[in-house]
Enzyme design. Structure first.
Site, mmCIF file in Angstrom:
data_model
loop_
_atom_site.group_PDB
_atom_site.id
_atom_site.type_symbol
_atom_site.label_atom_id
_atom_site.label_comp_id
_atom_site.label_asym_id
_atom_site.label_seq_id
_atom_site.Cartn_x
_atom_site.Cartn_y
_atom_site.Cartn_z
ATOM 1 N N LYS A 491 0.836 -1.201 0.000
ATOM 2 C CA LYS A 491 0.000 0.000 0.000
ATOM 3 C C LYS A 491 0.873 1.254 0.000
ATOM 4 O O LYS A 491 2.080 1.187 0.238
ATOM 5 C CB LYS A 491 -0.922 -0.001 1.218
ATOM 6 C CG LYS A 491 -0.195 -0.003 2.554
ATOM 7 C CD LYS A 491 -1.175 -0.032 3.707
ATOM 8 C CE LYS A 491 -0.441 -0.020 5.052
ATOM 9 N NZ LYS A 491 -1.357 0.035 6.185
ATOM 10 N N TYR A 715 14.077 31.813 1.764
ATOM 11 C CA TYR A 715 12.891 32.581 2.148
ATOM 12 C C TYR A 715 13.017 33.103 3.576
ATOM 13 O O TYR A 715 13.517 32.419 4.480
ATOM 14 C CB TYR A 715 11.642 31.705 2.066
ATOM 15 C CG TYR A 715 11.107 31.506 0.665
ATOM 16 C CD1 TYR A 715 10.684 32.589 -0.099
ATOM 17 C CD2 TYR A 715 11.021 30.238 0.114
ATOM 18 C CE1 TYR A 715 10.180 32.405 -1.374
ATOM 19 C CE2 TYR A 715 10.520 30.040 -1.167
ATOM 20 C CZ TYR A 715 10.101 31.127 -1.914
ATOM 21 O OH TYR A 715 9.615 30.947 -3.170
#
Length: 820
Positions: A491, A715
């Site tokens: 999964k 940033y």
């Protein structure tokens, strides 16, 4: 099928060695899809590239006791209690058994044949007729000498209608399939050039296909296909049938059809039959889909299906995914990949599909036809003319025959002898803003071209060591009892590693089951060729149709989920479809509470659509010694609940509860199957298991810069240094799975033999690292986790678990699979 071993021997004209009274409940030919062994009869089929006899010993160990064979195994006496039925040819024996089954079916059987569209017509016909009656259909394209009998063996008088497709590639094959299907109603779609190499011409092929209908009461076909029409009328037996032909051209046809273009790419059809005219709307515009839909409507009219049912069914038709895939390509291109077969008839339909997509210029990459059996000049002249008519702007031919006939094509067409020559010589810049059809016979390996034109140019990759996966799987096996099965968890994109490739490896290593979280994950496995049984652990009820279509097995965790799936299974006329029951023993996620079991088993006993193949639960804290008492309690609850279910429903099923840490710490609770997950990928520390990390997440330096003292990086100007420094900019950011918590010197990369700090805030697509003092260059490799920086360290710094780190790496990061 209520037969015993002596019955089977008599029906297939075989010689029985062993017990005569073994009950047969199911027929199997593919050992990869076995999940329940009670009453299974295995046909050991032999072919050019396979021999089922080599699996007999392994299947006996698993519990199978009845075998149809061509030769007795050596020392067959050692197979205590096994029955062997020896026949001259096991495929013919399978057909004899299916023919016997067919004779006992008292309702109507429809057979569909033709060169193209068989599967689509069968699927659509079953969908519409299934609105008013119970229908059994052959799965997918089970239309061969083996697929047809396997389909017919599923017949049961609970169904009011059986619909099967039949395909052939050799003269004489259809007579065998006729004995198996013996249809009451025959449907033939068309005659084209597919599989023509063994037939003198299409007339011979049409006559061979029509042998399927020798005992039928009626035949439904399009009389605009002149070869089919003449072949039927020239045959004394066939022309005596009730003929229901439809036509665009001949008003004297039983069903005269007029069509018109409607908005949204739909097609309107007006069908006149027996003095009554009906209007239907088809949600397609390409010729192949329209003709297939009309054939389906014609069958429905012939069966006197109410017009409102036909109208509703036709309007709701959806594409049957079979051959062509549409994918995003390089340089704003789109790719249509069609590797199923290559013949002029299917090429024409594919070109229509190509032109129906959007306004981009169209390109065709085509291989030689390998099954046409026609004169080359005539064949490729037809292809060249088809390309002109369709308005294809760019043509590339691959194969010796196309090279030999290059003069038939327009100037500007390009030709290559092999796929490898094309791959080596082509420039990716040659394709831009186009829609490209890749139409190649399988032997030309057009997948190589697909990979080239789909290429993801991204320097950040997740390397997956397939040898480590194999090693880890064997480590788990070392701790298992003989006969304990493995359901491998794949999964969440196989924990980020890539489900298709990992699942193929696990299938090679003969795990018994795979498990995924959602239906689309299971579909991806099926589309990549994985044939193992697949359990879906969180099945959306709205996806039940897709689950059935792709042979995926749902987890049933509540009475509502059971009722919803039974309703869909019933609509499809399914019997004993495999399901897995989840019990909540204390983790309190999905699952039946133990007090719900009485209602559960009562409902299971009332119906026949589904069959329980496993019952399982999930341990909440198997890795934590402090909570071992709770783990033992969970297993106690599970054991009592499972015993109750078994007593009530009266048949056996698999039981499983252990995950990776459970396998290591609680070997006494293996039951019949275990479910290793992240441990297969070498993540985590499990007592007594020597696991190897299988993943390495890495990138490369895009640019190197010298930054003056006092200047910020990133940033928010978050990183400022008093010293001059050298920084590297790397193409990996939080959109690639690099957690933002690793920025501002919390995390590291490994470059040129040293750990370096990630500086500033991690950006969406990039990060920066301080490489002052390193002799690094643009293009140098940087490890994010792997051999030098463990995923556990990364998880700790991000205040999470390794599972989240792995599953956060998105699909845009290319997976590279390798062996050492």
């Amino acid at each position: 099928m209520k037969l015993i071993s002596s019955d089977i021997a008599r029906i297939v004209k075989g010689k029985l060695t062993g017990p005569p009274d073994l009950l047969v409940t199911e027929i199997v030919t593919d050992t990869r899809q076995l999940s329940i062994t009670d009453g299974l009869l295995f046909f050991a089929l032999k072919g050019k590239n396979h021999d089922g006899h080599i699996f007999i010993d392994n299947l006996f160990q698993k519990g199978i006791r009845i075998f149809v064979v061509e030769t007795l195994p050596e020392e067959h006496e050692k197979y205590n209690g096994a029955a062997f039925i020896v026949t001259i040819n096991t495929v013919e024996a399978l057909q004899l058994l299916a023919s016997y089954k067919r004779k006992s079916f008292n309702s109507t059987v429809i057979a569909v044949t033709g060169s193209a569209g068989k599967t689509v017509v069968k699927e659509w016909l079953a969908d519409i007729l299934g609105l008013t009656t119970s229908v059994i259909r052959s799965p997918k394209s089970y239309n061969s000498q083996i697929g047809v009998p396997l389909s017919v063996l599923k017949l049961d008088d609970k169904y009011k209608l059986g619909i099967f497709e039949a395909g052939i590639s050799l003269p004489g094959e259809m007579a065998k399939l006729q004995q198996v299907i013996d249809p009451d109603i025959g449907v033939i779609t068309n005659i084209g050039d597919a599989h023509s190499e063994n037939f003198h011409d299409n007339k011979m092929k049409a006559e061979e296909k029509l042998k399927l209908f020798l005992n039928s009461s009626s035949i439904i076909y399009c009389s605009d296909h002149e070869i089919i029409h003449k072949s039927i009328l020239s045959n004394e037996i066939l022309r005596s049938k009730k003929l229901v032909d439809w036509s665009f051209e001949h008003s004297g046809a039983k069903i005269f059809v007029k069509k018109s273009s409607l908005p949204r790419g739909h097609t309107g059809i007006r069908m006149s039959f027996n003095g009554i005219t009906n209007d239907f709307e088809i949600p397609f515009s390409d010729r192949a889909s329209v003709e297939n839909a009309i054939t389906v409507a014609a069958v429905c009219l012939a069966l006197e299906t109410p017009a409102e049912i036909i109208s509703r069914g036709i309007a709701g038709l959806v594409s049957v995914a079979m051959r062509m895939e549409l994918k995003s390509g390089i340089n704003n291109c789109q790719l249509i990949e069609d590797y199923y077969n290559s013949d002029p008839g299917s090429l024409g339909m594919a070109l229509e599909y190509l032109k129906s997509q959007d306004g981009r210029e169209a390109a065709l990459i085509l291989s030689d036809f390998v099954q046409s059996g026609r004169d080359e000049k005539d064949l490729y002249g037809e292809v060249a003319n088809l390309i002109r008519i369709t308005g294809i702007k760019k043509f590339i031919g691959i194969g010796n025959a196309l090279v030999r006939n290059r003069e038939l094509f327009d100037e500007g067409a390009r030709f290559f002898y092999t796929t490898d020559e094309f791959v080596n010589k082509i420039n990716n810049a040659d394709f831009r803003n186009e829609i490209i059809l890749l139409k190649g016979a399988r032997i030309y390996e057009f997948e190589k071209i697909g990979k080239l034109l789909e290429l993801q140019i991204h320097q950040t990759v997740l390397e997956v060591n397939m040898d480590a996966i194999s090693h880890n799987l064997n480590e788990f096996r070392r701790h298992l009892n003989p006969g304990t099965r493995i359901m491998a968890m794949v999964k969440a994109f196989a924990y980020g590693a890539g489900p298709a490739e990992i699942s193929t490896l696990l299938e090679y290593h003969r795990v018994s089951y795979l498990a995924v979280a959602y239906v689309d994950e299971g579909i991806e496995l099926r589309n990549s060729g994985v044939t193992l049984p697949v359990m879906v652990m969180n099945p959306d009820p709205s996806a039940s149709e897709l689950m059935i279509k792709h042979s995926l097995e749902p987890e049933i965790y509540s009475l509502l989920s059971l009722e919803q799936f039974i309703a869909v299974a019933s609509r499809h006329g399914l019997i004993n479809y495999p399901v897995h029951i989840k019990i909540d023993t204390g983790m309190h996620r999905l699952g039946f509470m133990p007090e719900d079991v009485d209602t559960l088993v009562k409902r299971i006993k009332e119906q026949e659509c589904v069959r329980v193949v496993s019952v399982f639960s999930h341990l909440a804290a198997s890795e934590d010694p402090a909570l071992d008492n709770f783990t033992h309690h969970q297993v106690e609850v599970f054991s009592k609940t499972v015993e109750k279910i078994h007593e009530e429903i009266g048949y056996s099923f698999l039981r499983h509860i252990l995950n990776s840490s459970g396998i290591a710490r609680f070997p006494q609770y293996q039951f019949e199957m275990v479910r290793p997950g992240i441990g297969i990928y070498g993540v985590g520390h499990f007592e007594g298991l020597d696991l190897k990390p299988a993943g390495r997440f890495k990138t490369r330096i895009s640019q190197i810069k010298r930054i003056k003292a006092g200047e910020p990086v990133g940033y928010g100007c978050a990183d400022v240094s008093e010293n001059e420094r050298i920084i590297a900019i790397l193409p990996v950011g939080y959109a690639d799975g690099l957690n933002r918590k690793l920025g501002n010197r919390n995390g590291n990369l490994f470059i040129k033999g040293s750990r370096v700090s990630i500086i500033g805030n991690v950006c969406m697509d990039m990060c920066m690292a301080d490489i002052t003092g390193l002799n690094a260059e643009t293009g140098d490799e940087a490890e994010i986790f792997g051999e030098k920086i463990s995923i556990d360290e990364l998880a700790e710094k991000c205040q999470t678990i390794p599972y989240e780190i792995l599953t956060s790496i998105p699909g845009r990061v290319k997976r590279v699979f390798f062996r050492e």
